[in-house]
Scaffold this motif. Structure first.
Motif, PDB file in Angstrom:
ATOM      1  N   GLY A 138      43.441  38.605  32.139  1.00  0.00           N
ATOM      2  CA  GLY A 138      44.873  38.874  32.147  1.00  0.00           C
ATOM      3  C   GLY A 138      45.529  38.314  33.399  1.00  0.00           C
ATOM      4  O   GLY A 138      44.877  38.023  34.400  1.00  0.00           O
ATOM      5  N   GLN A 139      46.858  38.209  33.354  1.00  0.00           N
ATOM      6  CA  GLN A 139      47.587  37.550  34.433  1.00  0.00           C
ATOM      7  C   GLN A 139      47.635  38.401  35.708  1.00  0.00           C
ATOM      8  O   GLN A 139      47.586  37.870  36.818  1.00  0.00           O
ATOM      9  CB  GLN A 139      49.010  37.231  33.974  1.00  0.00           C
ATOM     10  N   GLU A 140      47.736  39.725  35.563  1.00  0.00           N
ATOM     11  CA  GLU A 140      47.854  40.582  36.754  1.00  0.00           C
ATOM     12  C   GLU A 140      46.614  40.479  37.637  1.00  0.00           C
ATOM     13  O   GLU A 140      46.716  40.315  38.855  1.00  0.00           O
ATOM     14  CB  GLU A 140      48.093  42.037  36.329  1.00  0.00           C
ATOM     15  N   THR A 141      45.428  40.574  37.020  1.00  0.00           N
ATOM     16  CA  THR A 141      44.192  40.453  37.786  1.00  0.00           C
ATOM     17  C   THR A 141      44.055  39.056  38.366  1.00  0.00           C
ATOM     18  O   THR A 141      43.651  38.878  39.533  1.00  0.00           O
ATOM     19  CB  THR A 141      42.976  40.772  36.896  1.00  0.00           C
ATOM     20  N   THR A 142      44.401  38.050  37.583  1.00  0.00           N
ATOM     21  CA  THR A 142      44.332  36.667  38.055  1.00  0.00           C
ATOM     22  C   THR A 142      45.205  36.471  39.288  1.00  0.00           C
ATOM     23  O   THR A 142      44.787  35.847  40.271  1.00  0.00           O
ATOM     24  CB  THR A 142      44.770  35.695  36.943  1.00  0.00           C
ATOM     25  N   ASP A 143      46.405  37.014  39.262  1.00  0.00           N
ATOM     26  CA  ASP A 143      47.321  36.870  40.400  1.00  0.00           C
ATOM     27  C   ASP A 143      46.754  37.522  41.660  1.00  0.00           C
ATOM     28  O   ASP A 143      46.906  36.995  42.774  1.00  0.00           O
ATOM     29  CB  ASP A 143      48.684  37.475  40.065  1.00  0.00           C
ATOM     30  N   ARG A 144      46.092  38.680  41.505  1.00  0.00           N
ATOM     31  CA  ARG A 144      45.494  39.354  42.664  1.00  0.00           C
ATOM     32  C   ARG A 144      44.376  38.504  43.277  1.00  0.00           C
ATOM     33  O   ARG A 144      44.270  38.382  44.501  1.00  0.00           O
ATOM     34  CB  ARG A 144      44.928  40.721  42.261  1.00  0.00           C
ATOM     35  N   VAL A 145      43.544  37.928  42.413  1.00  0.00           N
ATOM     36  CA  VAL A 145      42.432  37.104  42.894  1.00  0.00           C
ATOM     37  C   VAL A 145      42.957  35.851  43.583  1.00  0.00           C
ATOM     38  O   VAL A 145      42.509  35.471  44.669  1.00  0.00           O
ATOM     39  CB  VAL A 145      41.484  36.733  41.739  1.00  0.00           C
ATOM     40  N   ILE A 146      43.937  35.190  42.973  1.00  0.00           N
ATOM     41  CA  ILE A 146      44.510  33.981  43.564  1.00  0.00           C
ATOM     42  C   ILE A 146      45.117  34.277  44.932  1.00  0.00           C
ATOM     43  O   ILE A 146      44.942  33.520  45.889  1.00  0.00           O
ATOM     44  CB  ILE A 146      45.544  33.356  42.623  1.00  0.00           C
ATOM     45  N   ALA A 147      45.829  35.414  45.038  1.00  0.00           N
ATOM     46  CA  ALA A 147      46.441  35.780  46.313  1.00  0.00           C
ATOM     47  C   ALA A 147      45.380  35.972  47.402  1.00  0.00           C
ATOM     48  O   ALA A 147      45.574  35.566  48.551  1.00  0.00           O
ATOM     49  CB  ALA A 147      47.275  37.050  46.148  1.00  0.00           C
ATOM     50  N   ALA A 148      44.241  36.590  47.042  1.00  0.00           N
ATOM     51  CA  ALA A 148      43.178  36.804  48.022  1.00  0.00           C
ATOM     52  C   ALA A 148      42.561  35.480  48.451  1.00  0.00           C
ATOM     53  O   ALA A 148      42.248  35.270  49.633  1.00  0.00           O
ATOM     54  CB  ALA A 148      42.109  37.721  47.432  1.00  0.00           C
ATOM     55  N   VAL A 149      42.371  34.577  47.485  1.00  0.00           N
ATOM     56  CA  VAL A 149      41.767  33.278  47.806  1.00  0.00           C
ATOM     57  C   VAL A 149      42.699  32.455  48.705  1.00  0.00           C
ATOM     58  O   VAL A 149      42.255  31.833  49.668  1.00  0.00           O
ATOM     59  CB  VAL A 149      41.451  32.508  46.511  1.00  0.00           C
ATOM     60  N   ILE A 150      43.968  32.471  48.398  1.00  0.00           N
ATOM     61  CA  ILE A 150      44.929  31.737  49.232  1.00  0.00           C
ATOM     62  C   ILE A 150      44.955  32.323  50.650  1.00  0.00           C
ATOM     63  O   ILE A 150      45.004  31.583  51.644  1.00  0.00           O
ATOM     64  CB  ILE A 150      46.326  31.782  48.598  1.00  0.00           C
ATOM     65  N   LYS A 151      44.856  33.645  50.757  1.00  0.00           N
ATOM     66  CA  LYS A 151      44.836  34.284  52.073  1.00  0.00           C
ATOM     67  C   LYS A 151      43.535  33.979  52.813  1.00  0.00           C
ATOM     68  O   LYS A 151      43.510  33.845  54.038  1.00  0.00           O
ATOM     69  CB  LYS A 151      45.016  35.796  51.910  1.00  0.00           C
ATOM     70  N   GLY A 152      42.431  33.891  52.054  1.00  0.00           N
ATOM     71  CA  GLY A 152      41.168  33.476  52.642  1.00  0.00           C
ATOM     72  C   GLY A 152      40.421  34.543  53.414  1.00  0.00           C
ATOM     73  O   GLY A 152      39.689  34.243  54.348  1.00  0.00           O
ATOM     74  N   GLU A 153      40.594  35.804  53.008  1.00  0.00           N
ATOM     75  CA  GLU A 153      39.823  36.861  53.686  1.00  0.00           C
ATOM     76  C   GLU A 153      39.665  38.090  52.794  1.00  0.00           C
ATOM     77  O   GLU A 153      40.274  38.167  51.747  1.00  0.00           O
ATOM     78  CB  GLU A 153      40.496  37.268  55.006  1.00  0.00           C
TER      79      GLU A 153
END
Length: 289
Positions: A274-289
């Motif tokens: 789903g999009q909500e979980t995907t958005d959370r994962v992408i945000a963490a990866v972009i932040k890098g920590e």
């Protein structure tokens, strides 16, 4: 789940069977859905990266909902753990992840270890990924991902690729009767890979045979590839001092990040989680920590 990104930490560089395997409590990332041989390979690599690079890394700040998530129907589960590099370490972040889904043809397992470096050092990034589709098929992706145009920089090509033994590892694996070359359907993935990348597909009669190949042939080759990457990072990488060079490398890494997130996570994860979980994962990866 191959990813690429960049960040900047200024400072001086410092060297640094088919039944399920039990989780490793001491490891910073676990791979609970893999068979014993595949779990042993990925866990040993994760443990080694922690041992070799741990002094250069921060503890993970990845949110709990990214370290463990699942689809609404419970069919798909996953985990992403990131550890950022300390100030001056020349590491942007270390990523470990696994995605699992129970599909009609069997399990889908995508397990990834990736080290993304800072634009102040020119060493390649590291990618190790296993993609299992069903019980009889496994795709291996291992690469020292180039940071420069290899045509325009023959010295870089020689330093990290011609003088390494990476081509010898591929030659060993392609001789196996279970092995064939893997061609990614993504043009971007093919462009991003180095000429010595281990992009191989293994087919067997069942998971027991596949695990035998993993234990006897794939594991020693992947371990050697990681050794070559570690040597490249600690001994061959050059610290960049020119702002123009750093800016160029950062721009290239950022473009890789943008395309990786769009091609890999943005296109594939929503179907499973789903999009909500995907958005959370992408945000963490972009932040890098």
């Amino acid at each position: 789940m191959a990813l690429a990104t960049s960040c900047c930490h200024p400072g001086k560089f410092r060297s640094p069977s088919s039944s399920m395997a039990p989780p490793c409590a001491a490891c910073w990332i676990e791979f609970p859905k893999l068979s014993i041989a595949k779990n042993k390979l990925m866990t040993s690599l994760a443990t080694r990266l922690d041992r070799e690079l741990g002094s250069l890394l921060n503890p993970t700040l990845t949110p709990p909902e990214v370290r463990s998530f699942q689809s609404q129907d419970g069919v798909s589960q996953g985990s992403v753990v990131l550890r950022s590099g300390k100030q001056g370490s020349k590491i942007c972040f270390l990523l470990g992840s696994w995605l699992h889904s129970s599909l009609p043809f069997g399990p889908l397992n995508i397990t990834t270890l990736q080290t993304i470096l800072d634009p102040e050092i020119d060493s390649p990034h590291l990618l190790v990924e296993l993609i299992q589709t069903g019980y009889k098929s496994l795709v291996l992706c291992v690469d020292n991902m180039p940071r420069k145009d290899l045509v325009m920089d023959p010295e870089y090509l020689k330093r990290f690729y011609e003088d390494s033994k990476l081509d010898e590892l591929r030659a060993k694996l392609v001789k196996l009767p279970q092995c064939e070359y893997y061609v990614s359907p993504s043009l971007f993935v093919r462009v991003m890979a180095s000429p010595t990348a281990l992009l191989l597909k293994f087919a067997a009669e069942g998971e027991e045979e596949l695990d035998g190949v993993v234990e006897e042939s794939i594991t020693p080759c992947v371990e050697e590839a990681v050794s070559i990457w570690l040597h490249g990072f600690t001994e061959l990488g050059r610290t960049l001092t020119s702002e123009a060079q750093i800016s160029s490398l950062r721009e290239r890494d950022d473009m890789m990040r943008k395309n990786s997130v769009e091609v890999d996570l943005g296109a594939n994860m929503p179907r499973l989680f789903g999009q909500e979980t995907t958005d959370r994962v992408i945000a963490a990866v972009i932040k890098g920590e």
